[in-house]
Design an enzyme around this catalytic site. Structure first.
Site, short mmCIF file in Angstrom:
data_model
loop_
_atom_site.label_atom_id
_atom_site.label_comp_id
_atom_site.label_asym_id
_atom_site.label_seq_id
_atom_site.Cartn_x
_atom_site.Cartn_y
_atom_site.Cartn_z
N LYS A 228 -1.42 -7.07 -9.44
CA LYS A 228 -2.39 -7.08 -8.33
C LYS A 228 -1.93 -6.03 -7.32
O LYS A 228 -1.07 -6.28 -6.47
CB LYS A 228 -2.49 -8.45 -7.65
CG LYS A 228 -3.75 -8.50 -6.78
CD LYS A 228 -3.60 -9.20 -5.47
CE LYS A 228 -2.86 -8.51 -4.39
NZ LYS A 228 -3.54 -7.38 -3.73
N GLU B 92 -4.98 -3.97 -2.04
CA GLU B 92 -6.44 -3.74 -1.95
C GLU B 92 -6.74 -2.43 -1.21
O GLU B 92 -7.84 -1.90 -1.31
CB GLU B 92 -7.14 -4.92 -1.29
CG GLU B 92 -6.83 -5.17 0.19
CD GLU B 92 -5.50 -5.90 0.43
OE1 GLU B 92 -4.65 -5.96 -0.48
OE2 GLU B 92 -5.30 -6.38 1.57
N CYS C 199 9.64 1.59 3.47
CA CYS C 199 10.55 0.49 3.80
C CYS C 199 11.96 1.03 3.98
O CYS C 199 12.83 0.32 4.48
CB CYS C 199 10.54 -0.55 2.70
SG CYS C 199 11.26 0.05 1.18
N PHE D 97 0.81 -1.22 0.00
CA PHE D 97 0.00 0.00 0.00
C PHE D 97 0.84 1.27 0.00
O PHE D 97 0.34 2.34 -0.33
CB PHE D 97 -0.94 0.01 1.23
CG PHE D 97 -0.25 0.39 2.51
CD1 PHE D 97 -0.01 1.73 2.84
CD2 PHE D 97 0.19 -0.57 3.41
CE1 PHE D 97 0.63 2.08 4.01
CE2 PHE D 97 0.83 -0.23 4.59
CZ PHE D 97 1.05 1.11 4.89
N SER E 62 5.36 -7.06 3.18
CA SER E 62 5.97 -7.39 4.47
C SER E 62 6.72 -8.72 4.40
O SER E 62 6.42 -9.58 3.56
CB SER E 62 4.86 -7.47 5.53
OG SER E 62 3.94 -8.45 5.16
N GLU F 250 9.33 -4.22 12.83
CA GLU F 250 9.15 -3.05 11.96
C GLU F 250 7.91 -2.31 12.45
O GLU F 250 6.83 -2.90 12.54
CB GLU F 250 8.94 -3.49 10.51
CG GLU F 250 8.83 -2.33 9.56
CD GLU F 250 8.44 -2.74 8.15
OE1 GLU F 250 7.47 -3.53 8.01
OE2 GLU F 250 9.07 -2.29 7.19
P1 NAD Z 1 1.54 -6.71 2.97
O1 NAD Z 1 2.58 -7.75 3.01
O2 NAD Z 1 0.45 -6.74 3.95
O3 NAD Z 1 0.82 -6.71 1.51
C1 NAD Z 1 1.55 -6.69 0.32
C2 NAD Z 1 0.74 -7.38 -0.78
O4 NAD Z 1 0.54 -8.74 -0.41
C3 NAD Z 1 -0.65 -6.79 -0.98
O5 NAD Z 1 -0.93 -6.77 -2.35
C4 NAD Z 1 -1.56 -7.74 -0.22
O6 NAD Z 1 -2.84 -7.83 -0.80
C5 NAD Z 1 -0.84 -9.06 -0.36
N1 NAD Z 1 -1.03 -9.93 0.81
C6 NAD Z 1 -1.21 -9.55 2.10
N2 NAD Z 1 -1.31 -10.62 2.91
C7 NAD Z 1 -1.21 -11.70 2.11
C8 NAD Z 1 -1.22 -13.11 2.36
N3 NAD Z 1 -1.38 -13.60 3.59
N4 NAD Z 1 -1.08 -13.94 1.31
C9 NAD Z 1 -0.91 -13.46 0.07
N5 NAD Z 1 -0.88 -12.14 -0.22
C10 NAD Z 1 -1.03 -11.27 0.78
O7 NAD Z 1 2.31 -5.30 3.00
P2 NAD Z 1 1.69 -3.85 3.11
O8 NAD Z 1 1.18 -3.65 4.50
O9 NAD Z 1 0.79 -3.56 1.97
O10 NAD Z 1 3.01 -2.94 2.89
C11 NAD Z 1 3.89 -2.61 3.92
C12 NAD Z 1 5.07 -3.55 3.96
O11 NAD Z 1 5.75 -3.55 2.71
C13 NAD Z 1 6.12 -3.12 4.98
O12 NAD Z 1 6.58 -4.26 5.67
C14 NAD Z 1 7.23 -2.51 4.14
O13 NAD Z 1 8.52 -2.55 4.72
C15 NAD Z 1 7.15 -3.36 2.92
N6 NAD Z 1 7.75 -2.70 1.77
C16 NAD Z 1 8.97 -3.15 1.36
C17 NAD Z 1 9.60 -2.53 0.30
C18 NAD Z 1 10.95 -3.01 -0.15
O14 NAD Z 1 11.34 -2.68 -1.26
N7 NAD Z 1 11.66 -3.80 0.65
C19 NAD Z 1 9.00 -1.44 -0.35
C20 NAD Z 1 7.74 -1.02 0.09
C21 NAD Z 1 7.13 -1.65 1.17
#
Ligand code: NAD
Length: 497
Positions: free
Chosen positions: A178, A181, A286, A154, A231, A386
């Site tokens: 994708k 959401e 991140c 997000f 994450s 985090e």
């Molecule tokens: P998230 O892991 O909750 O979601 C990321 C994506 O995965 C979304 O599209 C979500 O719909 C999907 N998703 C969520 N839970 C899932 C599951 N159980 N099974 C399959 N798909 C699932 O992350 P977020 O809260 O949207 O974003 C924040 C996180 O992203 C933070 O931890 C941040 O550090 C990380 N991030 C990392 C980078 C990087 O380059 N390392 C860059 C941006 C954000």
């Protein structure tokens, strides 16, 4: 009820924007007001299958399109992104909550990837060597993989999807995106511009949803590669499941980024930079500077300066003027989780120098003020987890050695920085710190489009990173051809020396 009048975000399959009926939905909020502004449809396996089939059907013609023609589509895309720059930034702010300045940065970083991808004819060029043996030449070419997938978080609604599909498409792949959401609207707005730029139907497809939708993508036999950002627990799951199903996977995860402030650092510059690094985008980055490691007597000048700067940050709604310094968090649940972690930190012995929990605003949004915690120790939950919110931890270290050891204990390895006037300290730090992106007098050393976004440890699962030449390598496979042409009447292969 208001909900029934809300837009259900369309999916894009084979060049058609479809509004799904009879599916579960998830709310999209304006985090500045707490209002629900749209609904995200939660796609299931049949929707995913339609999107993947469309991408598979479009692949052959898109691959055969000369790279320079694919680049021309991207040049037009870049032009349209510039023309619609402000609208995209506002859409981004509306569904994410970051300030307009931050949203403009989000869009700009994404456009830079498009600019990089426009040079695909040069980037795709292979190597040749004449006479690897007498009369025999050898050449490498790079070919696309087929259907590639992007699953995004997000926190950068414009930039992160643009890390992926411009490069994948430039290489000749087709794509299913994708987006998160929580922020589907920016991805849709940008997707419409790619269509307007003339990309053929089926080359980019967009589906929405959560776990069920992701699983269908991970398991689909026609998907060749998966790019994920989110994450760490989900990144690990995506990597393990995707590779088990035979896909190439790159998965960026969470982070805990450290900034060392040495006793010889410039106090004003380091304070400004660390505070911007910690509280920019409300800490939902991140690459956020989540921990300042203050070395020796740097604490005497740094701590009052950091405290003053944190307490001075103006927080408020970002969907109107005047713009604040910092906006809300993404959801109420996330705001409450961060507030709770601050409480846990205090209970574990951290000293609160600025407390954002008392902030009261009338707009209804998901706000938390800038928070500064001192005397944080490695074993505390706030040091390990985090936080992903506007919280800056301060840890103390006796010397550079001690500071590097503290950082190298972290299981993550996204970014790490040092503020110093000493070239020797900076070199020592750069050489020994366990992180993929290192800053010298820069608090957020996020790689730009031309370089790989290069997390280490639990911040990255895979081999080839996103962005830069590694991005091109990820989205292509190499072919090596060895060639010999016989002269008229030349003897058999076996007679040659
Ligand atoms: P998230 O892991 O909750 O979601 C990321 C994506 O995965 C979304 O599209 C979500 O719909 C999907 N998703 C969520 N839970 C899932 C599951 N159980 N099974 C399959 N798909 C699932 O992350 P977020 O809260 O949207 O974003 C924040 C996180 O992203 C933070 O931890 C941040 O550090 C990380 N991030 C990392 C980078 C990087 O380059 N390392 C860059 C941006 C954000």
């Amino acid at each position: 009820m208001v909900v029934s009048t809300l837009q259900v975000c369309p999916i894009l399959v084979d060049g058609e924007w479809q509004e799904l009926r009879d599916v579960e939905t998830s709310p999209v909020y304006n985090p500045s007001t707490g209002e629900m502004i749209a609904l995200t449809p939660m796609c299931t396996a049949p929707h995913v299958n339609d999107a993947v089939q469309a991408a598979a059907a479009a692949f052959s013609a898109w691959w055969e399109t000369p790279p320079v023609e694919r680049a021309r589509v991207l040049f037009r895309f870049k032009m349209l992104l510039e023309e619609n720059f402000e609208d995209i930034a506002r859409c981004n702010t509306n569904e994410h909550g970051k300030t307009l300045i931050e949203s403009r940065g989000d869009v700009r970083r994404g456009i830079e990837v498009v600019e990089f991808a426009c040079s695909i004819p040069s980037l795709l060029s292979g190597d040749t060597l004449e006479n690897v043996a007498r009369g025999i030449d050898c050449e490498t070419i790079r070919q696309p993989l087929g259907v590639c997938v992007g699953i995004t978080p997000f926190n950068f609604p414009a930039m992160v999807p643009l890390w992926m599909y411009p490069v994948a498409l430039a290489c000749g792949n087709t794509f299913v995106l994708k987006p998160s959401e929580k922020v589907p609207l920016t991805a849709i707005t940008i997707g419409r511009l790619l269509e307007e730029a003339g990309v053929p139907r089926g080359v980019l497809n967009i589906v929405h949803g959560g776990r069920e939708c992701v699983d269908a993508l991970l398991e689909h036999p026609q998907v060749r590669a998966i790019s994920f950002v989110g994450s760490t627990p989900v990144a690990r799951y995506i990597f393990e499941t995707g590779t088990r199903h035979g896909k190439r996977v790159q998965a960026n995860g969470s982070a805990k980024n450290f900034v060392i402030i040495m006793p010889d650092a410039d106090i004003d510059q380091s304070t400004r930079s660390v505070v911007e690094g910690a509280f920019g985008c409300a800490g939902e980055r991140c690459m956020a500077s989540s921990t300042a490691v203050v070395v020796g007597n740097a604490a005497q000048a740094s701590l009052p300066s950091l405290t003053h700067a944190a307490r001075s940050i103006r927080v408020g709604p970002t969907d109107r003027e005047p713009q604040p310094d910092m906006g809300p968090l993404i959801t109420l649940e996330h705001r409450d989780r961060v507030a709770q972690l601050i409480g846990t930190g205090a209970a574990e012995g951290a000293k609160i120098l600025a407390d954002g929990r008392g902030l009261k605003l009338n707009s209804g949004g998901f706000f938390l003020g800038a928070t500064l915690l001192d005397e944080v120790e490695n074993e505390m939950a706030i040091a390990r987890e985090e936080i992903f919110g506007p919280v800056l931890n301060v840890m103390r270290a006796d010397d550079l050695e001690n500071a590097i050891q503290t950082i190298n204990c972290s299981p993550y390895g996204n970014g790490a920085s040092i503020f110093t006037r000493s070239g020797k300290s900076a070199r020592e730090f750069k050489h020994r710190v366990k992180a993929g992106m290192v800053g010298i007098n820069i608090s957020v050393p996020a790689s730009m489009a031309w370089f790989p976004f290069a997390g280490w440890g639990e911040s990255f699962f895979g081999d080839l990173h996103m962005q830069g030449r590694e991005g091109v390598q990820f989205f292509t496979q190499q072919k090596v051809t060895t060639t010999r042409w016989f002269a008229e009447g030349e003897g058999s292969v076996w007679s040659t020396k």
